[in-house]
Motif scaffolding. Sequence first.
Motif, PDB file in Angstrom:
ATOM      1  N   GLN A 227      -2.765  -4.080  -5.929  1.00 34.54           N
ATOM      2  CA  GLN A 227      -3.059  -5.144  -4.969  1.00 34.54           C
ATOM      3  C   GLN A 227      -3.897  -6.241  -5.615  1.00 34.54           C
ATOM      4  O   GLN A 227      -3.628  -7.434  -5.452  1.00 34.54           O
TER       5      GLN A 227
ATOM      6  N   THR B 294      -2.998   6.311  -4.257  1.00 32.97           N
ATOM      7  CA  THR B 294      -3.739   5.337  -3.439  1.00 32.97           C
ATOM      8  C   THR B 294      -4.587   4.442  -4.326  1.00 32.97           C
ATOM      9  O   THR B 294      -4.649   3.217  -4.140  1.00 32.97           O
TER      10      THR B 294
ATOM     11  N   THR C 139     -10.721   2.361  -9.263  1.00 35.84           N
ATOM     12  CA  THR C 139     -10.094   2.746  -7.995  1.00 35.84           C
ATOM     13  C   THR C 139      -9.740   4.229  -7.939  1.00 35.84           C
ATOM     14  O   THR C 139      -9.943   4.880  -6.917  1.00 35.84           O
TER      15      THR C 139
ATOM     16  N   ARG D 252     -11.236   6.924  -5.302  1.00 39.75           N
ATOM     17  CA  ARG D 252     -10.396   7.655  -4.344  1.00 39.75           C
ATOM     18  C   ARG D 252     -10.522   9.168  -4.527  1.00 39.75           C
ATOM     19  O   ARG D 252     -10.483   9.928  -3.547  1.00 39.75           O
TER      20      ARG D 252
ATOM     21  N   ASP E 142      -4.281   0.397  -4.866  1.00 39.88           N
ATOM     22  CA  ASP E 142      -5.432  -0.503  -4.770  1.00 39.88           C
ATOM     23  C   ASP E 142      -5.507  -1.430  -5.984  1.00 39.88           C
ATOM     24  O   ASP E 142      -5.756  -2.642  -5.849  1.00 39.88           O
TER      25      ASP E 142
ATOM     26  N   ALA F 257       0.843  -1.189   0.000  1.00 39.62           N
ATOM     27  CA  ALA F 257       0.000   0.000   0.000  1.00 39.62           C
ATOM     28  C   ALA F 257       0.878   1.239   0.000  1.00 39.62           C
ATOM     29  O   ALA F 257       2.117   1.155   0.003  1.00 39.62           O
TER      30      ALA F 257
END
Length: 570
Positions: free
Chosen positions: A490, A483, A442, A446, A487, A370
Amino acid sequence: MSSPAPHSQTPDSSSGHQGLPPLEHRQILTVLLGLMLGMLVAALSQTIVATALPTIVGELGGQEQLAWVVSATLLTSTASTPIWGKLSDLYGRKIMFQSAIGIFLLASLASGFAQDMAQLIAFRAVQGLGVGGLMALSQAIIGDVVSPRERGRYQGYIGSVFGIATVAGPLLGGFLVEHLSWRWTFWVGIPIGVAALIVTERVLKLPFPRSRHSIDWLGAFFIVASVSALLLMLSLGGKEFAWNSAWTYALAAAAAVLLVLAVWQERRAGEPIMPPHLFANHTFVVTSLAGFVVGVAMFGAIIFLPQYLQIVKGESPTASGLLTLPLMVGLLAASIGSGRAITATGRYKVFPVVGLLIAAVGLGLMSRLAVDTSLVVAGLYMLVTGVGIGLVMQVLVLATQNAVEQKDLGVATSGATFFRSLGGALGVAVFGALLTHRLADTIPSRLAEAGVPADRIAGGTPTLGSPEQIGALPEPVHTAVITGFADALQTTFLAAVPFALLGFLVLLFLRETPLREHAREHTTGENVAEAFETAVDPDCDLGHGADDAGRRSASDARGSAGARPPKAEP
């Protein structure tokens, strides 16, 4: 003249032929030096150019063709791999290896002189032909001079080449672009390639067939065309055209039809490029399938690590190269350790099986990366993943070479390399498409959480430009973007875990056969004695490394084959 190493007392221990002198450890290292130089220059050509791409586009233009600078090499190197393997079986490994070096050097020189993007892409495609030969034939030559039982000792040396290229490529590329010119990223490997040519010419004396052969050019065309159509679909899908488009279906259909034609031709050819009987070999099928799946999981996911380090963590290309060092350390440690254990015990199946489980754990850990993950923790995750990879890659090649006859060594080795590369290409395409799809969700999500309208970035799309441009975004847009990028990454890393587990399941079906004590089992007679006077040039002052015991008859050698020779000192 130097005295032979302890294991050279037994003619089948590591060299090559029954009744012919084996190689000493020092002689094998000399041969490996030439092979590693060739592999290094090929691997560097893939990693060094990445940092130069923005500068290249700035000078030559053609932003829309940027991806082809990389894709052209990937396509030709993958598609040509089986051809190189077969040609080496027909005409000799040394001449084909040197031909691959020559093609690579000429294409590298021409790439540095390219005046527009079309020329550069064309020269890079030719360069890929050389890369395919260097990667496949270096592994096959190792199979010629080192027995499967002893080969594990040298796995670490081969693995180190990829580790050096991964770390040194971006570092060297950034330095050359900053202080000289992007053209030097293509020229810098030329002295290394010339050194590889000189070393192999000086020390490598392998047997070569003296009989006439015919090349199955029609089969070669069908194989290359089928793979090219598939790679074009994977490389361009989602970029140049939508996945759900006529181009995708046309290329997929062409790949399927050409594959059927390739199988038809290979079944009827006298000397097929990819002999059908290899697919009746249980070990070849299992290791090829496992290599393909491992290629999807490893190459498809690991390639996104620099993006995490540069975009999410804000590191420079040079620093991101250094920060992947834990991955390489884990890979080398596992490769060297497992190789020595294989030589000592003769057992090899356990290593890739356990390795894929460790790799699955490592990929699962990387799916937790992250924005606020420390670089130390990220390095530990990479270390675990590297250990898993190190336990797998070289062992699959070893198992393949141990299971085939000498006449098929080149094509079997290149086949294993081909399926792994094909898996990597598929992985890059699949995970790249997944990353793009996730970014579309994502980043806007965000941005919405931060109260920032999506039109604050390039049209509200996740195509944000270079890491430098992303780093220059104002707050809170920058935080929202990185961020969202973390995401999406990931999800990408997590999606690779099932492929690693699938590879684990495939390898459970691998039959572990005893590792041969010598490299060549299936060649005997006077022709061999003529063609294979020694595996290294006696004039290069390496020593012949054989006494009377090394010249015993083939029957004596067979009589002692069951005894494990003493290991040579490292």
